[in-house]
Design a protein around this motif. Structure first.
Motif, PDB file in Angstrom:
ATOM      1  N   LYS A 232      -3.543   9.178  84.682  1.00  0.00           N
ATOM      2  CA  LYS A 232      -3.661  10.560  85.277  1.00  0.00           C
ATOM      3  C   LYS A 232      -2.676  11.214  85.742  1.00  0.00           C
ATOM      4  O   LYS A 232      -2.408  12.402  85.607  1.00  0.00           O
ATOM      5  N   GLU A 268     -16.809  10.921  86.147  1.00  0.00           N
ATOM      6  CA  GLU A 268     -17.246  11.944  87.215  1.00  0.00           C
ATOM      7  C   GLU A 268     -16.368  11.704  88.568  1.00  0.00           C
ATOM      8  O   GLU A 268     -15.729  12.803  88.984  1.00  0.00           O
ATOM      9  N   ASN A 269     -16.196  10.326  88.890  1.00  0.00           N
ATOM     10  CA  ASN A 269     -15.559  10.157  90.105  1.00  0.00           C
ATOM     11  C   ASN A 269     -14.063  10.284  89.923  1.00  0.00           C
ATOM     12  O   ASN A 269     -13.341  10.793  91.076  1.00  0.00           O
ATOM     13  N   HIS A 270     -13.553  10.171  88.679  1.00  0.00           N
ATOM     14  CA  HIS A 270     -11.830  10.383  88.456  1.00  0.00           C
ATOM     15  C   HIS A 270     -11.646  11.370  87.802  1.00  0.00           C
ATOM     16  O   HIS A 270     -10.485  11.733  87.284  1.00  0.00           O
ATOM     17  N   LYS A 271     -12.504  12.477  87.641  1.00  0.00           N
ATOM     18  CA  LYS A 271     -12.350  13.721  86.781  1.00  0.00           C
ATOM     19  C   LYS A 271     -11.697  13.247  85.423  1.00  0.00           C
ATOM     20  O   LYS A 271     -10.538  14.148  85.061  1.00  0.00           O
ATOM     21  N   ALA A 315     -12.030  23.269  79.501  1.00  0.00           N
ATOM     22  CA  ALA A 315     -11.374  23.055  81.034  1.00  0.00           C
ATOM     23  C   ALA A 315     -10.334  24.236  81.168  1.00  0.00           C
ATOM     24  O   ALA A 315      -9.979  24.650  82.340  1.00  0.00           O
TER      25      ALA A 315
END
Length: 317
Positions: A232, A268-271, A315
């Motif tokens: 990321k 979800e937790n790490h986008k 996005a």
């Protein structure tokens, strides 16, 4: 004595020259299906096991997503199960494979229950020792061309094979970007329906045997998360689950019933985005129930590109 030493010296000199000659000749032709994964730096990566190895074309994704100016080249760095699973060595290799200044890379992480397995009761240190015996543990050079390090340590045949190749199958095209394309037909062979039926049964039998010996391992999953976090920082990450035959999917879902729910949670937790194509096999053809044939791999990569574009546009809005 001096004559003896001179002869010994000449022998080793000749041996070394001959060895280098054959290595160099081999490097200029077909080595094996993994060699091209280790011959250049990457701007982006396709990561995972054999399904991604055969099923995702970097070239198609580069063209499909040209407007987003992802850094190139995109390399298929997925390798068959038994050689590359999430872990410390895979993450270290990913870090060394990427150009140091990459900031806008595209990273496709193909996942399945097999991505996170290890032999029963194996701890973190034992997993690291196991991975060291695999390709990524045998070589240091990941971006050199020619890559003599790979040939010296990973080529399984005699170097004389460079003169009379015996390990090349016309149906398999090992692309320079790391994608291993398997064609239904070649000039010398056509894969028959009976072949596919037998290979599918072999794949199912292998899976049933492997789940008796290998189980989910938290250490591999932890390094999966570490890999996402690292990548990321270098660009955009997508998690995908490849399309597979219904019989194979049923086996996987029996092994890990809430796998998709777990991947959704990670995303979800790490986008990041998780794209699940596992139940879309009616649109594609495999050669063994688990791995896409050439035309289907190209069609799937186009579909994947569209899915990525949809999320990128969303996005940006």
């Amino acid at each position: 004595m001096k004559l003896f030493l001179l002869r010994i010296g000449l022998f080793f000199l000749l041996f070394g020259a001959t060895y280098f000659f054959f290595m160099n000749k081999l490097s200029n032709s077909y080595v094996d299906e993994n060699y091209n994964k280790f011959t250049q730096e990457a701007g982006g990566l396709i990561i995972g096991l054999s399904r991604a190895n055969h099923g995702v074309s970097p070239d198609i994704l580069e063209k499909k997503l040209e407007e987003y100016k992802f850094e190139k080249p995109l390399i298929n760095f997925a390798i068959d199960h038994g050689q590359t699973q999430f872990g410390e060595l895979y993450l270290n290799s990913i870090q060394r494979k990427l150009r140091q200044n990459v900031t806008k890379g595209l990273y496709i992480l193909s996942v399945s229950p097999g991505s996170f397995t290890a032999p029963k009761n194996m701890d973190a240190l034992e997993i690291k020792d196991l991975d060291k015996k695999r390709i990524l543990g045998k070589i240091n050079a990941l971006t050199e061309h020619p890559n003599y390090d790979y040939i010296s340590n990973c080529y399984p045949l005699s170097l004389y094979n460079a003169m009379y190749p015996t390990n090349q199958w016309d149906n398999l095209v090992a692309h320079t970007n790391g994608w291993n394309e398997l064609k239904l037909k070649s000039a010398t062979h056509t894969i028959s329906k009976q072949d596919i039926k037998e290979w599918k049964q072999q794949a199912i039998d292998y899976y049933k045997k492997s789940v008796q010996k290998e189980v989910y391992n938290a250490h591999r999953f932890q390094y999966f998360i570490k890999t996402i976090i690292y990548l990321k920082e270098k660009g955009t990450v997508f998690l995908i689950r490849m399309p597979i035959d219904q019989d194979m999917l049923l086996l996987e879902n029996e092994t890990w019933r809430d796998f998709n729910k777990k991947m959704d949670s990670v995303a979800e937790n790490h986008k990041v985005v998780y794209l699940d194509y596992s139940d879309k096999i009616e649109d594609y053809q495999t050669f063994d129930g688990s791995h896409l044939l050439s035309e289907s791999a190209q069609q799937f990569t186009e579909k994947l590109g569209e899915g990525i574009k949809t999320h990128l546009k969303s996005a940006a809005d």
